[in-house]
Design a protein around this motif. Structure first.
Motif, short mmCIF file in Angstrom:
data_model
loop_
_atom_site.label_atom_id
_atom_site.label_comp_id
_atom_site.label_asym_id
_atom_site.label_seq_id
_atom_site.Cartn_x
_atom_site.Cartn_y
_atom_site.Cartn_z
N LEU A 25 0.98 -0.96 -0.36
CA LEU A 25 -0.39 -0.09 -0.16
C LEU A 25 1.06 1.21 -0.18
O LEU A 25 0.43 1.76 0.03
CB LEU A 25 -0.86 0.18 0.97
CG LEU A 25 -2.13 -1.08 2.00
CD1 LEU A 25 -2.49 -0.95 2.59
CD2 LEU A 25 -3.40 -0.27 -0.36
N GLY A 26 1.79 1.49 0.72
CA GLY A 26 3.45 1.58 0.54
C GLY A 26 3.08 2.97 1.84
O GLY A 26 2.67 4.47 1.73
N LEU A 27 2.65 1.90 2.58
CA LEU A 27 2.40 2.75 4.26
C LEU A 27 4.12 3.57 4.79
O LEU A 27 3.67 4.84 5.32
CB LEU A 27 2.02 1.73 4.70
CG LEU A 27 2.43 2.13 6.91
CD1 LEU A 27 0.75 3.54 6.47
CD2 LEU A 27 1.70 1.21 7.67
N GLY A 28 4.82 2.74 4.02
CA GLY A 28 6.73 3.69 4.37
C GLY A 28 6.48 3.41 6.41
O GLY A 28 6.66 4.21 6.32
N ALA A 29 6.59 2.37 6.07
CA ALA A 29 6.34 1.26 7.14
C ALA A 29 7.88 1.41 8.03
O ALA A 29 9.39 0.25 7.19
CB ALA A 29 5.94 0.39 7.39
N GLN A 30 8.57 2.32 8.50
CA GLN A 30 10.17 2.28 8.83
C GLN A 30 10.32 1.21 9.99
O GLN A 30 10.94 0.38 10.29
CB GLN A 30 10.01 3.75 9.95
CG GLN A 30 10.87 4.98 9.52
CD GLN A 30 11.00 5.75 10.08
OE1 GLN A 30 10.00 6.73 10.12
NE2 GLN A 30 12.32 5.74 10.81
N ALA A 31 9.35 0.66 10.39
CA ALA A 31 9.01 -0.41 11.92
C ALA A 31 7.64 -1.11 12.23
O ALA A 31 7.03 -0.40 11.80
CB ALA A 31 9.52 0.07 13.26
N ALA A 32 8.53 -2.60 11.86
CA ALA A 32 7.16 -2.68 12.47
C ALA A 32 7.21 -4.02 13.18
O ALA A 32 8.24 -4.97 12.92
CB ALA A 32 6.51 -4.28 11.49
N PHE A 33 6.12 -4.30 14.02
CA PHE A 33 7.00 -5.25 15.59
C PHE A 33 5.72 -5.52 16.26
O PHE A 33 4.77 -4.46 16.32
CB PHE A 33 7.99 -4.87 16.25
CG PHE A 33 8.02 -3.28 16.72
CD1 PHE A 33 7.55 -3.14 18.10
CD2 PHE A 33 8.62 -2.13 16.33
CE1 PHE A 33 6.98 -1.72 18.44
CE2 PHE A 33 8.51 -0.71 16.49
CZ PHE A 33 8.05 -0.55 17.78
N TRP A 34 5.63 -7.21 17.11
CA TRP A 34 4.57 -6.96 18.07
C TRP A 34 5.27 -6.84 19.28
O TRP A 34 6.75 -7.11 19.83
CB TRP A 34 4.67 -8.42 17.69
CG TRP A 34 3.79 -8.89 16.91
CD1 TRP A 34 4.29 -9.75 15.98
CD2 TRP A 34 2.66 -8.67 16.81
NE1 TRP A 34 2.74 -10.34 15.08
CE2 TRP A 34 2.02 -9.24 15.70
CE3 TRP A 34 1.06 -8.41 17.57
CZ2 TRP A 34 0.52 -9.48 15.18
CZ3 TRP A 34 0.15 -8.59 16.86
CH2 TRP A 34 -0.58 -8.99 15.86
N LEU A 35 4.63 -5.85 20.26
CA LEU A 35 5.21 -5.95 21.46
C LEU A 35 4.32 -6.70 22.56
O LEU A 35 2.65 -6.27 22.28
CB LEU A 35 5.48 -4.36 22.10
CG LEU A 35 6.47 -3.54 21.27
CD1 LEU A 35 5.94 -1.97 21.41
CD2 LEU A 35 7.73 -3.96 21.44
N TYR A 36 4.70 -7.57 24.02
CA TYR A 36 3.62 -8.03 24.91
C TYR A 36 3.71 -6.91 26.03
O TYR A 36 4.08 -6.78 26.19
CB TYR A 36 4.65 -8.77 25.75
CG TYR A 36 3.13 -10.72 26.00
CD1 TYR A 36 2.84 -10.99 25.59
CD2 TYR A 36 3.59 -9.92 27.23
CE1 TYR A 36 1.33 -11.56 25.96
CE2 TYR A 36 2.61 -10.66 28.35
CZ TYR A 36 1.48 -11.41 27.29
OH TYR A 36 0.98 -11.97 28.24
N ASN A 37 2.38 -7.13 25.81
CA ASN A 37 1.51 -6.33 26.16
C ASN A 37 0.95 -7.22 28.04
O ASN A 37 0.39 -7.45 28.10
CB ASN A 37 -0.13 -4.81 26.59
CG ASN A 37 -0.03 -4.00 27.25
OD1 ASN A 37 0.47 -4.46 28.18
ND2 ASN A 37 -0.63 -3.16 27.58
N GLU A 38 2.31 -6.91 29.09
CA GLU A 38 2.21 -7.39 30.70
C GLU A 38 0.63 -7.22 31.15
O GLU A 38 0.30 -8.05 31.47
CB GLU A 38 3.45 -7.79 31.22
CG GLU A 38 3.72 -8.45 31.93
CD GLU A 38 4.93 -8.89 32.90
OE1 GLU A 38 4.36 -10.06 33.11
OE2 GLU A 38 5.69 -7.87 32.50
N ASP A 39 0.38 -6.12 31.13
CA ASP A 39 -0.65 -5.70 31.84
C ASP A 39 -2.36 -6.31 31.08
O ASP A 39 -2.96 -6.89 31.71
CB ASP A 39 -0.81 -3.70 32.20
CG ASP A 39 0.15 -4.03 32.61
OD1 ASP A 39 0.73 -3.96 33.62
OD2 ASP A 39 0.74 -2.22 32.44
#
Length: 150
Positions: A25-39
């Motif tokens: 789509l041309g979003l221009g993603a500088q980064a992509a990642f999953w983070l685990y939200n412990e709460d």
């Protein structure tokens, strides 16, 4: 003993699919990642794009929601699992200083139990970390409209 949080293979594959779609789509993603939200006891997918700074998170997310309604997210993933942030977000800025960030497209780097400034990250699954990327709002908007019209 510290509990190790590992991402399941379906979620890891879903992250790759979402990034691939964002790139198409041309979003221009500088980064992509999953983070685990412990709460919340759940994984959250983050896309970092300069379009958030240019147009605002609502503008970017509204277009992504329309795409997700047409294309469908991978099983088990909802739009509420996906966050769009600008590159100024302090967690992203701190992640750029992680030793593994030397390989910006190391698809599937797993990180666990690390501190980023005042943030503690229980677990992360990183697909991309780039210091900069070319992103054009009009290109992204046109690609989204074309996909929706197809």
């Amino acid at each position: 003993m510290v509990d190790l949080i590992e991402i399941d293979s379906e979620r890891a594959a879903a992250g790759r699919e979402i990034l691939k779609l964002a790139d198409e789509l041309g979003l221009g993603a500088q980064a992509a990642f999953w983070l685990y939200n412990e709460d919340a006891k759940k994984w959250q997918y983050h896309l970092i794009t300069p379009l958030v700074d240019e147009k605002g998170p609502r503008w970017v997310y509204a277009r992504l929601l329309k795409v997700f309604a047409k294309v469908r997210l991978p099983p088990g993933i909802t739009p509420l699992d996906i966050f769009v942030m600008g590159p100024a977000w302090n967690v992203f800025q701190q992640m750029l200083h992680i030793d593994d960030a030397d390989n910006p497209d190391d698809l599937g780097s797993a990180l666990a139990d690390f501190e980023l400034g005042s943030f503690f990250i229980k677990a992360a699954h990183v697909y991309r970390l780039k210091t900069q990327i070319d992103a054009r709002a009009n290109y992204f908007d046109i690609r989204v409209r074309r996909l929706l019209a197809a």
